[in-house]
Design a protein around this motif. Structure first.
Motif, PDB file in Angstrom:
ATOM      1  N   ASP A   1       0.830  -1.206   0.000  1.00 44.31           N
ATOM      2  CA  ASP A   1       0.000   0.000   0.000  1.00 44.31           C
ATOM      3  C   ASP A   1       0.867   1.259   0.000  1.00 44.31           C
ATOM      4  O   ASP A   1       0.559   2.231  -0.689  1.00 44.31           O
ATOM      5  CB  ASP A   1      -0.915   0.020   1.229  1.00 44.31           C
ATOM      6  CG  ASP A   1      -1.862  -1.165   1.259  1.00 44.31           C
ATOM      7  OD1 ASP A   1      -2.009  -1.817   0.217  1.00 44.31           O
ATOM      8  OD2 ASP A   1      -2.435  -1.443   2.320  1.00 44.31           O
TER       9      ASP A   1
ATOM     10  N   SER B   1       1.099   4.188  -2.687  1.00 44.99           N
ATOM     11  CA  SER B   1       1.061   5.628  -2.380  1.00 44.99           C
ATOM     12  C   SER B   1       2.200   6.351  -3.066  1.00 44.99           C
ATOM     13  O   SER B   1       2.007   7.397  -3.687  1.00 44.99           O
ATOM     14  CB  SER B   1       1.177   5.847  -0.871  1.00 44.99           C
ATOM     15  OG  SER B   1      -0.027   5.583  -0.238  1.00 44.99           O
TER      16      SER B   1
ATOM     17  N   GLY C   1      -2.315   3.680   1.572  1.00 52.89           N
ATOM     18  CA  GLY C   1      -2.343   3.650   0.112  1.00 52.89           C
ATOM     19  C   GLY C   1      -3.090   4.813  -0.502  1.00 52.89           C
ATOM     20  O   GLY C   1      -3.565   4.718  -1.629  1.00 52.89           O
ATOM     21  N   ARG C   2      -3.206   5.910   0.225  1.00 53.07           N
ATOM     22  CA  ARG C   2      -3.925   7.059  -0.318  1.00 53.07           C
ATOM     23  C   ARG C   2      -2.974   8.097  -0.924  1.00 53.07           C
ATOM     24  O   ARG C   2      -3.287   9.277  -0.943  1.00 53.07           O
ATOM     25  CB  ARG C   2      -4.770   7.724   0.778  1.00 53.07           C
ATOM     26  CG  ARG C   2      -5.876   6.841   1.320  1.00 53.07           C
ATOM     27  CD  ARG C   2      -6.752   7.597   2.282  1.00 53.07           C
ATOM     28  NE  ARG C   2      -7.393   8.739   1.664  1.00 53.07           N
ATOM     29  CZ  ARG C   2      -8.507   8.666   0.943  1.00 53.07           C
ATOM     30  NH1 ARG C   2      -9.085   7.518   0.783  1.00 53.07           N
ATOM     31  NH2 ARG C   2      -9.031   9.738   0.404  1.00 53.07           N
TER      32      ARG C   2
ATOM     33  N   ASP D   1      -7.539   5.822  -8.500  1.00 49.35           N
ATOM     34  CA  ASP D   1      -6.121   5.613  -8.778  1.00 49.35           C
ATOM     35  C   ASP D   1      -5.867   4.153  -9.107  1.00 49.35           C
ATOM     36  O   ASP D   1      -4.801   3.623  -8.882  1.00 49.35           O
ATOM     37  CB  ASP D   1      -5.284   6.040  -7.570  1.00 49.35           C
ATOM     38  CG  ASP D   1      -5.744   5.358  -6.292  1.00 49.35           C
ATOM     39  OD1 ASP D   1      -6.775   4.684  -6.328  1.00 49.35           O
ATOM     40  OD2 ASP D   1      -5.065   5.504  -5.264  1.00 49.35           O
TER      41      ASP D   1
ATOM     42  N   TYR E   1      -8.088   2.747  -4.518  1.00 49.71           N
ATOM     43  CA  TYR E   1      -7.244   1.707  -3.924  1.00 49.71           C
ATOM     44  C   TYR E   1      -7.462   1.595  -2.426  1.00 49.71           C
ATOM     45  O   TYR E   1      -7.679   0.522  -1.891  1.00 49.71           O
ATOM     46  CB  TYR E   1      -5.783   2.046  -4.222  1.00 49.71           C
ATOM     47  CG  TYR E   1      -4.777   1.026  -3.745  1.00 49.71           C
ATOM     48  CD1 TYR E   1      -4.311   0.046  -4.609  1.00 49.71           C
ATOM     49  CD2 TYR E   1      -4.285   1.052  -2.451  1.00 49.71           C
ATOM     50  CE1 TYR E   1      -3.380  -0.883  -4.193  1.00 49.71           C
ATOM     51  CE2 TYR E   1      -3.359   0.125  -2.025  1.00 49.71           C
ATOM     52  CZ  TYR E   1      -2.913  -0.836  -2.903  1.00 49.71           C
ATOM     53  OH  TYR E   1      -1.993  -1.764  -2.471  1.00 49.71           O
TER      54      TYR E   1
ATOM     55  N   LEU F   1      -9.350  -1.298   0.163  1.00 50.32           N
ATOM     56  CA  LEU F   1      -8.770  -1.962   1.333  1.00 50.32           C
ATOM     57  C   LEU F   1      -9.747  -1.932   2.499  1.00 50.32           C
ATOM     58  O   LEU F   1      -9.910  -2.915   3.217  1.00 50.32           O
ATOM     59  CB  LEU F   1      -7.469  -1.270   1.753  1.00 50.32           C
ATOM     60  CG  LEU F   1      -6.293  -1.368   0.802  1.00 50.32           C
ATOM     61  CD1 LEU F   1      -5.136  -0.544   1.338  1.00 50.32           C
ATOM     62  CD2 LEU F   1      -5.864  -2.810   0.652  1.00 50.32           C
TER      63      LEU F   1
END
Lengths: 343, 521
Positions: free
Chosen positions: A262, A266, B290-291, B401, B473, B477
């Motif tokens: 993850d 990012s 994951g941002r 994304d 994304y 999650l």
């Protein structure tokens, strides 16, 4: 209760994949691990047939697994690559000399040619000598900067087309975190790219085929394949700040195992605002290596060592680059500032 | 007492290298206090030795000069100077960005915590000042009562709400206290971006917002909390198996509700009280979740993902410490409201871990927060500002994304999952693994192999899978960590179905489409 492998169903599962949580048998895990590296290589089109590729080998787990997997995949999928090993001898007694022995053993097992370049022959300084002058703090700066260039020089000597390094997913994610913590936007942007473009003369493109492989899986792979690797930490002080990022990452992984990927996601999707200053890449006016300053970092560090002013390369002293280039002496005040490292 | 302030201040100032004004002022004060001779009054003793760590050439300290010329050798108290500094910074933030226009209706989201309370106090002050310096927007207050989500008793919730109402009432602004349960009844427009220019503020709403002074908001809110609603809210949050997912979900719902409130009441700006410290933590959390593509929106000064309602973060230059000092010094009332993280362990969630990580690092390296915060300033939203609605995440409304190329982390994750359950999953003997543990959460991913049921495509999987496609994304999650999607509010499910139908429609006619059309709805 024996758990059966979630992939082939027949065999007993031997391990739980750290990455996905699936229970797999040994063979299926090997298959999955190798297949993933293969997919990474194919999807990012890292290599072309006929290329000579140097594997940067330290003797540690990552590079040992990398060498093994690369050899296996090269044969299985007919990459048509000519592989060789390249090692850097930093000159750290009790650490590198031992790990180089491992590399030499690997070389025989995998039947790959090996090239060792040493700091001593390239720079005239071993790490032992550097630490003597610099002290325990900050010596990683020297080692890291010199290693990068040493690898390039070694690769040039061998005339290889590419270098691949054993950076794994944990390393990449950790670097993303580090660069966020340091506010280093330029590095933040490029640290997740899987391969460096050919940056010009004297620089060999590098790539990280293990970019999406978890460190834990690499250890698992090496463990079940009974690979021979050297697992001692460097005897000189580890980077304390990076240690914080590492601990944080491990904690994140324990909360949500996908965290590592993850974070890489990012990093891959960051976009930097226009107008933010980015360093412009040029070449070092002394050695011709890539550099964003008039002098490349390793020349500055080396100059510092040779002048007995180890602090010259630590921190930012761009103002002094002109003086170094024209071989002028520094003023007393400047010298005093740069002399003591422990403060 | 006073000494405590000074030491706190000194810490706060050391961290904030960017406020030369205040520190210069403190320095001069020290000189003056020294000049005034030794006195037993602690206020007159030189208490500060502040080293200037910023570049010279900072603007002169205008208010300090003012007060010195005013009354000769007067001793300026730290109190008033700090107030000036704080106010200056707050207003400079609003002033230099020129985002809020005179006469604009602005909604302040007040949680009751230190940061948003300080923001409220600043706005209150700004509106009370002399005409020349006066803030010229029309503020309203909104508080979302999340007691239902936290499982607080009704009595406890009422106590907290009445405490807040007392604060709101003294401000004299119109206020609205909304229970989070109302999020269940939102219209689908809450998850759609509305173009900012269109008729954004119907007059009837405007009138209601303006006219209905104090009690109106509160009176509206209370009766609408039904036990059944609270239960379904708790079910919804309970379906998130990890605290990380739960917190993200709550955050999303809160955001939707805030936007909806602002929209229906005709506010075009929503002020959030997130401090620099909080944003630094949020940034790190976002990276870990994951941002990365949405960092600029999640932590920037303004966030216009909703189109007609812009989120503004005017407190983002203040560290948590500065705010604490301010609140303490000027007795800004705050209300302590528990959160999901209250009384949890450090490793309970990613959000919680990031917070303790940042605060621990901040102790050893005092520039941590500001460095992370500066990183956020250098980022921008990926893929430009506005894009079509299919290109936006259903939950967080950021642009998707997930269209990454072949060589990407997303692809790598999918490959790993495929490789592990390649064989027909119908024959897999599923062992009953507890879905509650955070370690197992990744196992019940797309294939649903561990917890999803005996077959790969278990009964709930298709619905979840459909929803996954509409999410970014990071929200994917979050959804993965949810045991079922059935408890999601109706407006989200309805909108999901609508989008699905539209994309099917688009597929059907795709061969006749010459070009991708944007913003078709």
């Amino acid at each position: 209760m024996p758990v059966s492998c979630s992939s082939c169903v027949e065999k007993r599962a031997m391990l739980k994949r750290p990455k996905t949580g699936h229970s797999l048998c040994k063979e299926c895990f090997f298959m999955a691990f190798e297949e993933e590296v293969h997919q990474t290589i194919v999807n990012a089109s890292l290599f072309k047939s006929g290329e000579t590729v140097a594997i940067a080998a330290s003797g540690g787990k990552d590079s040992t697994v990398l060498a093994h997997v690369m050899k296996v995949l090269n044969e299985r999928y007919n990459y048509g690559l000519e592989l060789m090993l390249i090692s850097v001898d930093e000159g750290i007694t009790g650490y590198r000399d031992d790990s180089l022995e491992t590399v030499k053993r690997n070389q025989q097992q995998y039947e790959l040619p090996l090239k060792i370049v040493s700091y001593e022959e390239l720079y005239g300084w071993t790490m032992d000598a550097i630490v003597k002058q610099v002290g325990r703090k900050n010596n990683c700066t020297f080692c890291g900067v010199f290693r990068r260039q040493a690898l390039d020089r070694g690769a040039l000597m061998l005339k290889v087309d590419k270098i691949c390094t054993g950076h794994n997913a944990d390393d990449v994610a950790e670097t993303v975190l580090m660069n966020v913590l340091r506010g280093d936007i330029a590095r933040l942007r490029r640290c997740t790219t899987i391969s460096t473009a050919s940056e010009g003369e004297g620089v060999v493109p590098r790539c990280k085929p293990l970019k999406y492989a978890y460190e834990k899986e690499i250890v698992l792979y090496a463990y079940f394949k009974k690979l021979d690797y050297f697992s001692t930490e460097c005897i000189y002080s580890p980077n304390a700040y990076r240690g914080h990022a590492r601990t944080f990452l491990k904690d994140l992984e324990s909360i949500r195992p996908s965290s590592i990927v993850d974070i890489i996601h990012s990093g891959e999707n960051l976009s930097v605002r226009e107008g933010v200053k980015m360093p412009v890449q040029g070449t070092c006016s002394r050695c011709g290596y890539i550099s964003s300053q008039a002098l490349c970092k390793s020349c500055v560090l080396l100059e510092g060592l040779n002048r007995g002013l180890p602090k010259l390369g630590i921190g930012k002293h761009h103002r002094l680059h002109g003086k170094i280039l024209s071989q002028q002496p520094l003023t007393e005040k400047e010298e005093r500032k740069l002399k003591s490292v422990e403060s | 007492m006073f000494l405590f302030f000074i030491s706190e201040l000194k810490d706060a100032v050391r961290v904030r290298h960017s406020c030369p004004l205040f520190v210069k002022c403190l320095q001069k004060m020290c000189q003056m206090q020294r000049g005034a001779g030794s006195s037993s009054d602690p206020c007159r003793r030189p208490l500060l030795q502040v080293r200037p760590t910023w570049e010279v050439g900072a603007p002169p300290c205008s208010f300090f000069n003012e007060s010195r010329t005013g009354s000769g050798s007067c001793c300026l108290s730290v109190r008033s100077c700090f107030r000036e500094y704080f106010t200056h910074k707050f207003r400079a933030m609003l002033g230099k960005t020129r985002l809020i226009f005179p006469g604009e209706k602005v909604l302040l989201a007040v949680s009751g915590g230190p940061s948003s309370s300080a923001m409220l106090s600043q706005v209150q002050q700004g509106l009370g000042q002399s005409a020349q310096k006066k803030l010229r927007f029309l503020p309203g207050l909104v508080h979302i009562d999340e007691g239902g989500a936290l499982g607080l008793s009704l009595g406890e919730r009422q106590r907290l709400v009445s405490e807040l109402k007392a604060i709101f009432q003294t401000s004299g602004f119109p206020f609205h206290v909304i229970p989070l349960e109302q999020v269940l009844d939102l219209p689908t427009s809450a998850v759609n971006t509305t173009p900012p220019s269109s008729d954004r503020a119907p007059d009837c709403y405007k009138a209601a917002g303006d006219g209905g002074e104090l009690q109106q908001g509160g009176a509206l809110a209370e009766p609408s909390v039904h036990e059944a609603q609270t239960r379904s809210l708790q079910q919804l949050l309970g379906s998130a198996t990890t605290l990380t997912a739960k917190e993200e979900l709550l955050r999303t719902l809160r955001q939707h509700l805030l936007v909806h409130e602002a929209r229906t009441r005709g506010y075009s700006k929503l002020l959030l009280g997130e401090s620099c410290t909080r944003l630094a933590v949020r940034l790190l959390t976002c990276v870990s979740l994951g941002r990365g593509a949405h960092l600029a929106q999640d932590t920037g000064f303004s966030d216009c993902r909703f189109g007609d309602v812009t989120f503004v973060r005017p407190m983002r230059e203040f560290s948590a410490k500065e705010i604490a000092v301010y609140n303490h010094m000027f007795r800004v009332p705050t209300v302590v409201i528990p959160s999901l993280e209250t009384k949890t362990l450090e490793k309970a969630s990613i959000q919680r871990l990031s917070e303790s990580f940042v605060s621990r690092l901040q102790q050893d390296f005092p520039s941590t927060v500001s460095t992370i915060y500066r990183t956020s300033e250098k980022l921008q939203t990926a893929g430009g500002g506005c894009c079509e609605e299919d290109g936006r995440c259903l939950l967080c409304l950021c642009s998707l994304d997930t269209a990454a190329g072949k060589a990407s982390a997303l692809q790598a994750r999918l490959i790993s999952e495929q490789l592990c359950c390649q064989k027909p999953a119908g024959t897999v003997k599923v062992e009953p693994s507890p879905p509650a543990g955070p370690c197992c959460s990744s196992a019940d991913g797309e294939c649903g192999s561990a917890a999803g049921g005996a077959v790969c495509c278990s009964s709930e999987a298709p619905e979840k899978k459909d929803l996954q496609k509409l999410l970014c994304y990071s929200c994917q999650l979050t959804l993965r960590d949810m045991s079922s999607v059935a408890h999601l509010p109706q407006y989200i499910l309805t909108e999901a179905q609508r989008r699905k139908r539209r994309s099917l429609m688009k597929d059907e006619i795709s061969e006749f489409l010459l070009e991708e059309e944007e913003g078709s709805s």
